[in-house]
Design a protein around this motif. Structure first.
Motif, PDB file in Angstrom:
ATOM      1  N   TRP A 170      -8.637   3.861  -3.846  1.00 16.94           N
ATOM      2  CA  TRP A 170      -9.962   4.422  -4.141  1.00 16.94           C
ATOM      3  C   TRP A 170     -11.061   3.381  -4.178  1.00 16.94           C
ATOM      4  O   TRP A 170     -12.219   3.672  -3.997  1.00 16.94           O
ATOM      5  CB  TRP A 170      -9.947   5.188  -5.467  1.00 16.94           C
ATOM      6  CG  TRP A 170      -9.366   4.399  -6.608  1.00 16.94           C
ATOM      7  CD1 TRP A 170      -8.093   4.463  -7.047  1.00 16.94           C
ATOM      8  CD2 TRP A 170     -10.009   3.418  -7.394  1.00 16.94           C
ATOM      9  NE1 TRP A 170      -7.888   3.597  -8.076  1.00 16.94           N
ATOM     10  CE2 TRP A 170      -9.052   2.942  -8.320  1.00 16.94           C
ATOM     11  CE3 TRP A 170     -11.298   2.897  -7.458  1.00 16.94           C
ATOM     12  CZ2 TRP A 170      -9.339   1.955  -9.248  1.00 16.94           C
ATOM     13  CZ3 TRP A 170     -11.587   1.914  -8.385  1.00 16.94           C
ATOM     14  CH2 TRP A 170     -10.619   1.447  -9.260  1.00 16.94           C
ATOM     15  N   GLU A 185      -2.139   8.601  -3.609  1.00 17.08           N
ATOM     16  CA  GLU A 185      -3.583   8.393  -3.780  1.00 17.08           C
ATOM     17  C   GLU A 185      -4.082   7.407  -2.738  1.00 17.08           C
ATOM     18  O   GLU A 185      -3.339   6.534  -2.284  1.00 17.08           O
ATOM     19  CB  GLU A 185      -3.867   7.826  -5.181  1.00 17.08           C
ATOM     20  CG  GLU A 185      -3.592   8.779  -6.306  1.00 17.08           C
ATOM     21  CD  GLU A 185      -4.721   9.760  -6.548  1.00 17.08           C
ATOM     22  OE1 GLU A 185      -5.729   9.699  -5.812  1.00 17.08           O
ATOM     23  OE2 GLU A 185      -4.577  10.599  -7.461  1.00 17.08           O
ATOM     24  N   ARG A 186      -5.341   7.548  -2.431  1.00 11.84           N
ATOM     25  CA  ARG A 186      -5.961   6.534  -1.576  1.00 11.84           C
ATOM     26  C   ARG A 186      -6.217   5.274  -2.379  1.00 11.84           C
ATOM     27  O   ARG A 186      -6.217   5.303  -3.610  1.00 11.84           O
ATOM     28  CB  ARG A 186      -7.314   7.032  -1.068  1.00 11.84           C
ATOM     29  CG  ARG A 186      -7.212   8.043   0.015  1.00 11.84           C
ATOM     30  CD  ARG A 186      -8.586   8.547   0.367  1.00 11.84           C
ATOM     31  NE  ARG A 186      -8.505   9.814   1.047  1.00 11.84           N
ATOM     32  CZ  ARG A 186      -8.439   9.936   2.371  1.00 11.84           C
ATOM     33  NH1 ARG A 186      -8.466   8.878   3.128  1.00 11.84           N
ATOM     34  NH2 ARG A 186      -8.366  11.119   2.929  1.00 11.84           N
ATOM     35  N   HIS A 203      -6.877  12.712  -2.344  1.00 14.31           N
ATOM     36  CA  HIS A 203      -5.474  12.314  -2.316  1.00 14.31           C
ATOM     37  C   HIS A 203      -4.677  13.313  -1.482  1.00 14.31           C
ATOM     38  O   HIS A 203      -5.190  14.345  -1.063  1.00 14.31           O
ATOM     39  CB  HIS A 203      -4.930  12.247  -3.743  1.00 14.31           C
ATOM     40  CG  HIS A 203      -4.951  13.578  -4.429  1.00 14.31           C
ATOM     41  ND1 HIS A 203      -5.888  13.907  -5.369  1.00 14.31           N
ATOM     42  CD2 HIS A 203      -4.167  14.674  -4.286  1.00 14.31           C
ATOM     43  CE1 HIS A 203      -5.679  15.147  -5.774  1.00 14.31           C
ATOM     44  NE2 HIS A 203      -4.657  15.632  -5.141  1.00 14.31           N
ATOM     45  N   ASP A 242     -11.653   3.135  -0.296  1.00 15.74           N
ATOM     46  CA  ASP A 242     -11.620   4.306   0.547  1.00 15.74           C
ATOM     47  C   ASP A 242     -11.868   5.535  -0.329  1.00 15.74           C
ATOM     48  O   ASP A 242     -10.999   5.941  -1.092  1.00 15.74           O
ATOM     49  CB  ASP A 242     -10.234   4.363   1.211  1.00 15.74           C
ATOM     50  CG  ASP A 242     -10.126   5.507   2.186  1.00 15.74           C
ATOM     51  OD1 ASP A 242     -11.165   6.133   2.460  1.00 15.74           O
ATOM     52  OD2 ASP A 242      -9.008   5.752   2.665  1.00 15.74           O
ATOM     53  N   GLN A 254       0.865  -1.178   0.000  1.00 12.02           N
ATOM     54  CA  GLN A 254       0.000   0.000   0.000  1.00 12.02           C
ATOM     55  C   GLN A 254       0.902   1.229   0.000  1.00 12.02           C
ATOM     56  O   GLN A 254       1.918   1.247   0.686  1.00 12.02           O
ATOM     57  CB  GLN A 254      -0.865   0.034   1.271  1.00 12.02           C
ATOM     58  CG  GLN A 254      -1.907  -1.047   1.374  1.00 12.02           C
ATOM     59  CD  GLN A 254      -3.181  -0.674   0.664  1.00 12.02           C
ATOM     60  OE1 GLN A 254      -3.313   0.442   0.161  1.00 12.02           O
ATOM     61  NE2 GLN A 254      -4.124  -1.593   0.611  1.00 12.02           N
ATOM     62  N   TRP A 275      -0.381   4.354   0.775  1.00 11.34           N
ATOM     63  CA  TRP A 275      -0.911   5.217   1.832  1.00 11.34           C
ATOM     64  C   TRP A 275      -0.092   4.993   3.103  1.00 11.34           C
ATOM     65  O   TRP A 275       0.002   3.855   3.577  1.00 11.34           O
ATOM     66  CB  TRP A 275      -2.378   4.849   2.062  1.00 11.34           C
ATOM     67  CG  TRP A 275      -3.166   5.926   2.720  1.00 11.34           C
ATOM     68  CD1 TRP A 275      -3.644   5.901   3.986  1.00 11.34           C
ATOM     69  CD2 TRP A 275      -3.569   7.164   2.147  1.00 11.34           C
ATOM     70  NE1 TRP A 275      -4.307   7.046   4.247  1.00 11.34           N
ATOM     71  CE2 TRP A 275      -4.282   7.852   3.139  1.00 11.34           C
ATOM     72  CE3 TRP A 275      -3.374   7.773   0.911  1.00 11.34           C
ATOM     73  CZ2 TRP A 275      -4.828   9.117   2.928  1.00 11.34           C
ATOM     74  CZ3 TRP A 275      -3.920   9.030   0.705  1.00 11.34           C
ATOM     75  CH2 TRP A 275      -4.636   9.690   1.690  1.00 11.34           C
TER      76      TRP A 275
END
Lengths: 499, 243
Positions: free
Chosen positions: A455, A452-453, A462, A458, A382, A384
Motif C-alpha cells: 500500500w 494486500e497490495r 486487495h 501502490d 513481496q 503480491w
C-alpha cells in the motif's frame, strides 16, 4: 619498449578536400576566405593559387587581382578538425592509437604495428600511397618520438624513417621551425644566425632557457625523445586487440571465418597466458571504400575458448557487409575478466550454473535469439503474486531469501481475466462462474487467502484468492477485487491454473 | 526356458533398445521417479532417461501437463543441477516450482519468439550435457524435428520433455514415449472441506520397448500416489497403442 610514432602532414588539407569533393576544381586556383573586420581574407589557398603568389592572410581583392577567375569559398567553421577526424578514423586500420595534430596533421603511435606490413618502410609507403590515392598531398615520417616524427614529416625527405637513437643526427640539419616553436622564437634564432638546429642544440641549457624561454628546452627534449609527450587519441586504447591486414580484400564469409580464426587464436593465447577471459568482443572490418563494419558478441562467462568464441561470431558473420572488400580486420576485447581458476571448476564438476558448458550453451542461444530471451528468477520479498519474483541476468546470483512455500498455480495469466460469477453470500466462494462463454460449476473451493497490495507504493484494492475446482476437475485460482459491496457488482477474475 | 536362453534373450533385448536410441540400463542405481507401481511398462522396468518424452493434453491451458512435467523434472533434477525451460508463450509461474521441490532459480527460462527458434534453442540446450533436463513447450514437432532432438540427447544423455499444448498437430514422431494427461475431479480428504489433492488421468499411449497403460494419479506436494486400478475401469479401446 621502444616507441615508434608516425606524423602525417597534409600540405593542403582543406583545398585537397575541396578538390576531392568537386573534381572540376582539381588543379585550378581557388581559395577559402574568412571574414576579418568586414574584409574577406584568404585563409587557405590551393596549390595552383599558391604558385601564382597567393598566400594565406592576403585580402581576397588582392588575390583576385593576381589570378583571373579566382574562385573563392567560405570556410565552414571547424571544417579542418572535422576532416582530420574523418581521416583519423580511416587511419585506425593502421594502428589503434591515432591522435589529431591540428591544424593539418595526424600523430599516430605505431609501436608494434609495422611488422604486420612487413617492415616500417612498407608500412609507411602503404599508408602514404593509400592517402595519396584519395587525392591528398602529404608527407609522413616515422621516428621514435612524436616531436621528431613531426619534424621530419614537415622538413625531412618524403617518407623518412629515423631509427631509434638517431634523432639528433637526423634533426641536426633542419631549421628551428621543425621544433614546433613559436614564431617569435624562430625569428629571434634567425636574427642571431642560428639557422640550423645543430647550431644551438649543444649550447648550455641554462643559457637557452634564459634567452628563449623554457618552451625551447621542452621542445628539444620532446624531439629527441627525452621528454614525455602525451597524445590524446581519438579512441581510448583497447588493451586486448589483434589486427590482421589482408593481402587481397576479403569478400566471402569463408574468408572472414579464416581471418577470425587467426585473430582468435592469437587473442585467446594471450588471454590464457594472462589468466583472463573475454566477456565482450568486437570484430571490426575496414573496407577498401573507407567504411568500417563491425559485429559484436557478448559472453555469459569469461571465456578464452577460441572454438566457442568462433561459434558465437559465426552466427553474426552474415550480418557483416563486406561491400567491395575488407582489407584489415581488427578484433578487440572490450571487456575482459579474470577466469575463475580451474581448481574451483573441479570441485563443482557436478555442474552448477557456473559450469562452462552451460554458460557456452547460453552464449550460443543469446547470440542467435538475443540476450533478452534467457531469464532467471530470484525470489522477492513481496506477497503480491506478480511481484513475488524478479528477473536476474546473472548466472552467479543466489537467492537472498528462500522461495515462498505457499501453494501457487503452475500457470499464471499475465493479466487476470474477468469472469461473471454467482456468489451466494459475501466472503464466500462463488457457486459458478462464466469464462469465455463457458459455465464452470464449482464443486470444491478453498479460501479465501487475502493478499494486500504494497500500500505504501501502490494504491489499490486487495485481492481475496480462492482455489476452486469445477465439474471437470479443472482447478483455478480466482480472486475478488476489494471488499464485498452490495451497491456495486464485485469484480471477479481468473488469475491462474493449478495442475 | 533354460537360464542360458533367458540370458540370451535379455542381451538381445538390451541390444535392440540401444539401437532404438534408448540408453541401456546403467550399472548405477536407477531413479524410480516414484512411478514404481507402474514401472513394469517401462523397458527393463526403469523410467527411461536420456531420451525425449512427449506430453500431450486436450486441455487449454495445459496446467495438468505442466504439473506432471514439473513432477518428473523434480526427480530429474535430484541428481543434477540445472534445467532449461524453453517456450514461446510461457505462462508457467516460477514460484510455483518451489511446491515441487525445485528451486526456481535453478531453471533457465528461454523465451523464444517463434516455434522455430524454440526448437532450435531446445536442441541447443539438449546438447549441453551438464543440464539435468530440458522442458520445451512446442506446438509443431514434425518427424525431422523430433529426430534432431533425439540425436542431440543420444550424445548428451540429457532428458527432454516436450509439452504439446492443446491443438498441436500430433503426427508420428521419434519421441520415445507419448503421455496424455488430463485433469480429474479431486476427492476431498476425508472429513475435510475444500479442494483435495490434484488428480490426473495419465495415459501412456506409446512407450518404445515397453507397454502402454492408463492410470489415475494423485499428486500431493510430497509424493505422486498411483491409485489402485480398481478405481480405473479401462476399456479395451483405451488401451490401444499409437506408433
Amino acid at each position: 619498449m621502444e616507441q615508434r610514432y608516425v606524423s602525417i602532414w597534409f600540405r593542403h588539407l582543406l583545398t585537397d578536400w575541396k578538390a576531392i569533393r568537386t573534381p572540376a576544381l582539381a588543379g585550378t586556383a581557388f581559395v577559402f576566405t574568412t571574414k576579418d573586420r568586414g574584409r574577406n581574407m584568404v585563409s587557405h589557398a590551393s596549390a595552383a593559387a599558391q604558385s601564382a603568389g597567393i598566400a594565406p592572410g592576403m585580402l581576397l581583392t588582392d588575390a583576385r587581382a593576381r589570378v583571373n577567375g579566382l574562385q573563392d569559398f567560405e570556410l565552414p567553421e571547424n571544417q579542418e578538425t572535422h576532416i582530420l577526424r574523418k581521416i583519423a578514423n580511416w587511419c585506425l586500420r593502421f594502428t589503434p592509437a591515432v591522435a589529431l595534430d591540428a591544424p593539418d596533421g595526424l600523430l599516430m603511435n605505431v609501436t608494434g604495428c609495422a611488422h604486420l606490413w612487413g617492415g616500417e618502410a612498407a608500412y609507411l609507403a602503404d599508408l602514404m600511397e593509400k592517402l595519396t590515392a584519395f587525392g591528398y598531398i602529404l608527407n609522413a615520417g616515422m621516428a621514435p618520438a612524436p616531436g621528431s616524427a613531426w619534424a621530419i614529416a614537415r622538413f625531412g625527405t618524403a617518407g623518412q624513417i629515423i631509427p631509434n637513437g638517431d634523432q639528433l643526427k637526423a634533426l641536426s640539419g633542419l631549421p628551428p621551425a621543425a621544433l614546433r616553436l613559436q614564431q617569435h622564437t624562430v625569428n629571434r634564432l634567425y636574427q642571431l644566425g642560428l639557422e640550423r638546429i645543430e647550431d644551438f642544440i649543444k649550447m648550455p641549457r641554462p643559457m637557452l632557457r634564459r634567452r628563449f624561454g623554457p618552451l625551447l628546452l621542452t621542445r628539444i627534449d620532446q624531439a629527441l625523445g627525452y621528454g614525455e609527450e602525451p597524445l590524446t587519441y581519438i579512441q581510448p586504447p583497447v588493451p586486448y586487440n589483434e589486427r590482421l591486414p589482408c593481402l587481397e580484400p576479403i569478400m566471402t564469409a569463408t574468408g572472414v571465418t579464416i581471418a577470425l580464426e587467426r585473430l582468435l587464436e592469437h587473442l585467446c593465447a594471450r588471454l590464457q597466458a594472462e589468466g583472463q577471459g573475454l566477456r565482450k568482443a568486437t570484430l571490426l572490418g575496414y573496407r577498401i571504400d573507407g567504411k568500417t563494419v563491425s559485429i559484436q558478441i557478448t559472453s555469459n562467462h569469461a571465456s578464452s575458448h577460441a572454438a566457442h568464441l568462433l561459434h558465437l561470431f559465426s552466427i553474426r558473420i552474415p550480418q557483416l557487409e563486406p561491400g567491395p572488400g575488407i582489407e584489415t580486420f581488427v578484433l578487440q576485447a572490450e571487456r575482459v575478466q579474470p577466469v575463475a581458476s580451474t581448481q574451483e571448476g573441479i570441485w563443482r564438476s557436478n555442474g552448477g550454473l557456473q559450469d562452462v558448458a552451460i554458460a557456452e550453451m547460453l552464449d550460443r542461444v543469446s547470440a542467435k535469439l538475443g540476450p533478452s530471451v534467457i531469464r532467471r528468477y530470484m525470489p522477492q520479498a513481496q506477497h503480491w503474486p506478480e511481484q513475488s519474483f524478479r528477473v536476474t541476468d546473472s548466472l552467479t546470483d543466489n537467492p537472498s531469501i528462500p522461495w515462498p512455500e505457499k501453494l501457487r498455480p503452475v500457470s499464471l495469466l499475465a493479466k487476470p481475466q474477468p469472469i461473471t460469477v454467482t456468489a451466494p453470500i459475501p466472503d464466500y466462494p462463488p457457486m459458478l462462474f462464466i469464462m469465455n462463454g463457458k459455465i464452470h460449476t464449482i464443486k470444491n473451493a478453498d479460501g479465501p487467502e487475502r493478499i494486500e497490495r504494497a500500500w505504501w507504493t501502490d494504491a489499490g484494492e486487495h485481492r481475496d484468492y480462492y482455489i476452486v475446482e469445477d465439474q471437470e476437475g479443472r482447478r483455478f485460482w480466482i480472486f475478488r477485487l476489494g471488499h464485498y459491496d452490495p451497491e456495486k457488482p464485485a469484480g471477479w477474475f481468473v488469475h491462474g491454473y493449478f495442475p | 526356458m533354460g537360464p542360458a536362453k533367458h540370458d540370451i534373450i535379455q542381451d538381445l533385448r538390451r541390444e535392440i533398445l540401444r539401437l532404438q536410441g534408448l540408453k541401456a540400463a546403467t550399472t548405477e542405481i536407477p531413479e524410480d521417479f516414484g512411478l514404481g507401481a507402474i514401472s513394469h511398462v517401462f523397458p527393463q522396468g526403469v523410467f527411461p532417461t536420456g531420451v525425449i518424452h512427449e506430453l500431450t493434453t486436450a486441455e487449454s491451458p495445459m496446467s495438468a501437463t505442466s504439473g506432471f512435467a514439473c513432477y518428473l523434472l523434480s526427480h530429474l533434477m535430484r541428481r543434477g543441477t540445472v534445467s532449461a525451460w524453453v517456450s514461446t508463450h510461457r505462462t508457467l509461474f516460477p514460484p510455483a516450482l518451489a511446491g515441487y521441490g525445485i528451486e526456481p532459480d535453478r531453471i533457465l527460462f528461454i523465451d523464444a519468439a517463434s516455434g522455430r527458434d524454440a526448437l532450435w534453442a531446445m536442441e541447443e540446450a539438449l546438447r549441453c550435457y551438464q543440464l539435468a533436463a530440458v522442458v520445451g513447450e512446442v506446438r509443431d514437432l514434425d518427424f525431422t524435428a523430433s529426430r534432431r532432438l533425439q540425436l542431440a540427447v543420444e550424445k548428451s544423455k540429457v532428458t527432454g520433455l516436450v509439452l504439446r499444448p492443446h491443438g498441436s498437430p500430433l503426427v508420428q514422431n521419434s519421441c520415445v514415449s507419448r503421455w496424455h494427461i488430463s485433469s480429474l475431479p479431486s476427492t476431498p480428504t476425508a472429513g475435510l472441506p475444500g479442494v483435495g489433492h490434484a488428480r490426473w488421468k495419465v495415459e501412456l499411449l506409446k512407450m518404445r520397448g515397453g507397454k502402454t497403460g492408463m492410470w489415475e494419479m494423485e499428486w500431493s506436494p510430497e509424493t505422486l500416489h498411483i491409485l489402485p486400478p480398481a478405481q480405473t475401469p479401462a476399456t479395451a479401446a483405451e488401451w490401444r497403442k499409437i506408433g
